[in-house]
Each structure stands twice: as C-alpha cells, then as structure tokens.
Scaffold this active site. Sequence first.
Site, PDB file in Angstrom:
ATOM      1  N   LYS A 104       2.962   6.308  -3.780  1.00  0.00           N
ATOM      2  CA  LYS A 104       2.096   7.290  -2.846  1.00  0.00           C
ATOM      3  C   LYS A 104       0.733   6.273  -2.509  1.00  0.00           C
ATOM      4  O   LYS A 104       0.600   5.230  -3.161  1.00  0.00           O
ATOM      5  CB  LYS A 104       1.377   8.410  -3.800  1.00  0.00           C
ATOM      6  CG  LYS A 104       0.821   9.484  -3.095  1.00  0.00           C
ATOM      7  CD  LYS A 104       1.833  10.551  -2.769  1.00  0.00           C
ATOM      8  CE  LYS A 104       1.469  11.566  -2.106  1.00  0.00           C
ATOM      9  NZ  LYS A 104       2.519  12.481  -1.919  1.00  0.00           N
TER      10      LYS A 104
ATOM     11  N   GLY B 111      -4.501  27.662   1.041  1.00  0.00           N
ATOM     12  CA  GLY B 111      -4.327  26.532   1.870  1.00  0.00           C
ATOM     13  C   GLY B 111      -3.904  27.337   3.255  1.00  0.00           C
ATOM     14  O   GLY B 111      -3.356  28.318   3.250  1.00  0.00           O
TER      15      GLY B 111
ATOM     16  N   GLY C   6      -2.704  24.695   5.919  1.00  0.00           N
ATOM     17  CA  GLY C   6      -2.255  23.659   6.669  1.00  0.00           C
ATOM     18  C   GLY C   6      -0.731  23.745   6.841  1.00  0.00           C
ATOM     19  O   GLY C   6      -0.199  24.784   7.076  1.00  0.00           O
ATOM     20  N   ASN C   7      -0.196  22.473   6.940  1.00  0.00           N
ATOM     21  CA  ASN C   7       1.095  22.292   7.392  1.00  0.00           C
ATOM     22  C   ASN C   7       2.147  23.080   6.592  1.00  0.00           C
ATOM     23  O   ASN C   7       2.919  23.976   6.833  1.00  0.00           O
ATOM     24  CB  ASN C   7       1.486  20.801   7.190  1.00  0.00           C
ATOM     25  CG  ASN C   7       2.969  20.688   7.665  1.00  0.00           C
ATOM     26  OD1 ASN C   7       3.684  20.455   6.387  1.00  0.00           O
ATOM     27  ND2 ASN C   7       3.736  20.611   8.686  1.00  0.00           N
TER      28      ASN C   7
HETATM   29  P1  NAD Z   1      -2.983  19.840   4.944  1.00  0.00           P
HETATM   30  O1  NAD Z   1      -4.089  18.868   5.247  1.00  0.00           O
HETATM   31  O2  NAD Z   1      -2.186  20.393   6.297  1.00  0.00           O
HETATM   32  O3  NAD Z   1      -3.698  21.456   4.680  1.00  0.00           O
HETATM   33  C1  NAD Z   1      -4.440  21.504   3.502  1.00  0.00           C
HETATM   34  C2  NAD Z   1      -5.148  23.112   3.713  1.00  0.00           C
HETATM   35  O4  NAD Z   1      -5.658  23.304   2.281  1.00  0.00           O
HETATM   36  C3  NAD Z   1      -6.026  23.081   4.609  1.00  0.00           C
HETATM   37  O5  NAD Z   1      -5.826  24.554   5.268  1.00  0.00           O
HETATM   38  C4  NAD Z   1      -7.361  23.028   3.748  1.00  0.00           C
HETATM   39  O6  NAD Z   1      -8.433  23.809   4.670  1.00  0.00           O
HETATM   40  C5  NAD Z   1      -6.690  23.703   2.790  1.00  0.00           C
HETATM   41  N1  NAD Z   1      -7.701  23.235   1.548  1.00  0.00           N
HETATM   42  C6  NAD Z   1      -8.182  22.101   1.132  1.00  0.00           C
HETATM   43  N2  NAD Z   1      -8.877  22.324  -0.003  1.00  0.00           N
HETATM   44  C7  NAD Z   1      -9.072  23.718  -0.168  1.00  0.00           C
HETATM   45  C8  NAD Z   1      -9.593  24.450  -1.337  1.00  0.00           C
HETATM   46  N3  NAD Z   1     -10.528  23.876  -2.209  1.00  0.00           N
HETATM   47  N4  NAD Z   1      -9.403  25.812  -1.344  1.00  0.00           N
HETATM   48  C9  NAD Z   1      -8.567  26.235  -0.245  1.00  0.00           C
HETATM   49  N5  NAD Z   1      -7.874  25.725   0.356  1.00  0.00           N
HETATM   50  C10 NAD Z   1      -8.274  24.386   0.624  1.00  0.00           C
HETATM   51  O7  NAD Z   1      -2.164  19.598   4.043  1.00  0.00           O
HETATM   52  P2  NAD Z   1      -0.454  19.811   3.755  1.00  0.00           P
HETATM   53  O8  NAD Z   1       0.324  18.739   4.295  1.00  0.00           O
HETATM   54  O9  NAD Z   1      -0.519  21.324   3.969  1.00  0.00           O
HETATM   55  O10 NAD Z   1      -0.638  19.689   2.029  1.00  0.00           O
HETATM   56  C11 NAD Z   1      -0.941  20.735   1.134  1.00  0.00           C
HETATM   57  C12 NAD Z   1      -0.447  20.229  -0.353  1.00  0.00           C
HETATM   58  O11 NAD Z   1       0.966  20.156  -0.204  1.00  0.00           O
HETATM   59  C13 NAD Z   1      -0.928  19.000  -0.738  1.00  0.00           C
HETATM   60  O12 NAD Z   1      -0.932  19.137  -2.404  1.00  0.00           O
HETATM   61  C14 NAD Z   1       0.008  18.070  -0.455  1.00  0.00           C
HETATM   62  O13 NAD Z   1       0.140  16.769  -1.282  1.00  0.00           O
HETATM   63  C15 NAD Z   1       1.522  18.992  -0.747  1.00  0.00           C
HETATM   64  N6  NAD Z   1       2.274  18.248   0.066  1.00  0.00           N
HETATM   65  C16 NAD Z   1       2.643  18.212   1.378  1.00  0.00           C
HETATM   66  C17 NAD Z   1       3.863  17.746   1.939  1.00  0.00           C
HETATM   67  C18 NAD Z   1       3.742  17.973   3.215  1.00  0.00           C
HETATM   68  O14 NAD Z   1       4.820  17.463   3.880  1.00  0.00           O
HETATM   69  N7  NAD Z   1       2.817  18.197   4.133  1.00  0.00           N
HETATM   70  C19 NAD Z   1       4.841  17.464   1.172  1.00  0.00           C
HETATM   71  C20 NAD Z   1       4.781  17.695  -0.358  1.00  0.00           C
HETATM   72  C21 NAD Z   1       3.774  18.262  -0.733  1.00  0.00           C
END
Ligand code: NAD
Length: 428
Positions: free
Chosen positions: A107, A219, A221-222
């Site tokens: 990471k 959340g 996001g993605n």
């Molecule tokens: P992202 O940055 O696209 O979205 C994160 C979302 O979480 C946003 O909507 C943000 O506003 C929200 N957020 C942040 N802090 C918050 C809080 N305290 N309360 C409520 N909402 C909050 O990130 P992502 O890519 O969607 O990743 C989210 C999680 O999934 C992370 O833990 C990441 O490590 C994990 N993850 C992501 C992937 C990937 O392919 N994107 C793969 C495996 C794990």
Amino acid sequence: MTDKSFNPFEMAQTQFDSIADKLDLDEGTRELLRYNQREYHVSIPVRMDDGTVKVFRGFRVQHNDSRGPAKGGIRFHPMETINTVRALAMWMTWKCAVVDIPLGGAKGGVICDPHNLSAREQEGICRGWIRQLSRDLGPLNDVPAPDVMTTPQHMLWMLDEFETIRGSKLPGFITGKPVGMGGSMGRTEATGYGVIFNVREALKELKIPPADTTASIQGFGNVAQYAIELYNQIWGKVVCVSCWDQKDQISYSFKKLDGIDLVELKGITDRFGGIDKKKAEKSGYEILPGDAWIEQEVDILIPAALENQITGENVGRISDKVKIIAEGANGPTTPDADKEISSRKIFMIPDLLANAGGVTCSYFEQVQCNMNYFWEKDEVLGKLDTKITNAFNAVNGLAKSKKLYMRDAAYVIAVGRVVEACRERGWV
Ligand code: NAD
C-alpha cells in the site's frame, strides 16, 4: 486517517494474532507475518503554482510477496498515516490470497489534500512519488493502483514517469489506468460490483430475495456508487447514503425511504464523492448530520468510506432488522464492534472478501497488459463474478463446516495460503 488514538496497524495485527492462534502458527511465522517486509518513507519536493517549493511526505509499504509481486493502491489524504498504510498493506496480502490471485500485499500514501491542489501540482506529487520509489517498484515486484482520492489520471502520470526512468514501455507496472491507455474495461465498476456479487450470494444463503431488501451505505464515492448501481439492477433499494462534507468538515447522511435516485445524486456530487446538500434537500432527501446511515432500519449495511467507522460506541445503534454487513471499505469495523456483530449473528462479509473485486480486476488488467490484448467489458465482469463467487463459496463453506464467523473463515483461508507459500519457499 481517522482519529489519532486509533491505530489501524494494531487492529490488523490483532486480527492476524487471533488467526495465528487458530492455525497454531509457530513463533517465526508469526513474527514474519505480523510485520511488513519492507517500508519506504519518502519526501517529495513539488514546485507549487505560486512558485514556492512544498515538500510532501509519502509512503510505500510491502507486507508480503511470497505469492507474487506486491500489489496495492496509493492514497492521497491530508490525514494519511504510516500506520494506516501498514495496516492496508497487510490487508492486501490477505485479500489477494482469499481470492487466490498470484499477488502479495502493498500500500502507498501521500499526505496531501487534492481538494486544495491544482492538476499540475498533483502531477508533481505523482511524478515525485515515482522518482523516489522507482527502483523498488515494477511489474515484477510491486504494482501500485488507485485508492482514496487517486484516479486513473494519477496512475497515467505515474506510469509515464516510471517508463521515462526505465526507458521502456511497461504498462503492467501500474493498474487503474484509463481505458485505451492500458486500463481494463470494468475496473471502475469492479470493487462496487464485487461487493454486490458477495451480497447476492449471501442473500441466496439466507434465502432472501434481493427485491425484498433495503440497504444503507456509508460513502458515495467509487465503491458506493457502483455497489448501488448493481444492487439496483438486482432490484434492491438503497434508502440512505452518506458522505463527507469538505466545507463543514463533518459527514451527512441523505435519506429517502422511496429509494435514492443514483443518477440524480451522481449529478449533484463532486469528484470526491461529496453530495451538494442544498440540491439534495430540494430533491426531497432528508439530511441528517453524522453517522445516521448506521441506524437505519434496513436489511443490509455497506460501510464504503473509510476505516474505523463501526466502533464500540455506535455498534449498538445497528437496527435488529440488519441481516448483512458488507464491508466495501477497508477496516471499517473495529475488533470490539466486530465481537458484538458476531454475537448478534449478523452475516458479515469481511473487507478482504467484500471489496476484493478491485484488486481482482487490477490483476486482470496486468494480465491483459502483459498479453497486450484487451478483453471486452462483459468478459472482464464475467470473470470477476466467477472469481468473487468462488471465493465467497469457499469462505462461506468453511464458516459453515467449522462453525466460524465469516471474517475468521476468510482469514483462515487467506493466512493459510500465505503461510503455505512462505513455507514452500523455505522462508519459515
Ligand atoms: P472515494 O474517495 O471515491 O469515496 C469515498 C467516499 O467516502 C466519498 O463519498 C466521501 O465523501 C465519503 N466519506 C469520507 N469520509 C466519510 C465519513 N467520515 N463519513 C461518511 N462518508 C465519508 O473512495 P473509494 O474508492 O470509494 O473507497 C472507499 C473505501 O473503499 C476505502 O476504504 C478504500 O480503501 C476502499 N476500497 C476501494 C477500492 C477501489 O477500487 N476504489 C478497492 C478496495 C477498497
């Protein structure tokens, strides 16, 4: 990245220790796997738009590469810490092992806030991170990918810098690139879809039709957005989502009992997953400050934001109606909260399994880059479904046969495979 007293690496080690006891591992093996194999701390000087030089701190941690090149994302976050990165690197090792792909765990992170950086400054951070680490990364030893607040564009800048340093084209060096520039179709959807492939299988196991269920998601996001997309396709209804409000520096939950409208909400969401409160209110969403998403009367909870979100303090607020928790985020549940969830017999789909779709598709991206032949989206998503469903069935099968909590079953499989690789190599 969350509160300062919380140390995610200690949490990851505690989880490992309990599995090491279950597998009766010897001291040497425990010692090897409790810590990371390699850890890099770098300083990245960047000329800012105002002409000054700002130095950003970055990290790369490789936990274990006994099963193949280390693999893991890189995050940009103002509160990034080395202990978060250490924990995430270890979790990556287990995640790759539980879905049985030939990769280890790593990471990375940079302490920075892309909200306050121009595109040129972000490019400077990407290229600087690679310049500091290029001799220790590469398609055969450590392959980065996007994560929180990093994008396909960031990956392309990193690839370009890496290829410039190495003097050759090496598209398999990094994954999550834009489609058409060595990226895989389906990568954007992969993590969120993987969460729902798991949820679909769990609902089958519990004999509940998806159309009869509702969900609340932390959340937007993605991961959350694509989880919602596929969950809606299997007729599930999401009644609450939440996000972080950059301006107010708190989170908000957006509730609509008729079901949120994904397309509409995406239209009023910024690129960091922050939803516009005023516009949402106008569209009939009830807006609740804080972590109201956790106390909704739904069948499924999907934490898909950050680590350390379901804790000893708020776990009691989870409704008795909740049957499944699918951890889209990494490490969202603390060990004390996990004990309570286990005792309440909620069907837990642990992070290493629930969100493994992303790394599985990244592995497909590497394979395609190495062949220089790219699959259609349906082929990618079909292969992804098979991999995730097989992993779910293996974990669920072990959980049932040995009467284990799902998280423990996933860890027993994952740690067992890594231990076997270390033993076969003669490391322990
Ligand atoms: P992202 O940055 O696209 O979205 C994160 C979302 O979480 C946003 O909507 C943000 O506003 C929200 N957020 C942040 N802090 C918050 C809080 N305290 N309360 C409520 N909402 C909050 O990130 P992502 O890519 O969607 O990743 C989210 C999680 O999934 C992370 O833990 C990441 O490590 C994990 N993850 C992501 C992937 C990937 O392919 N994107 C793969 C495996 C794990």
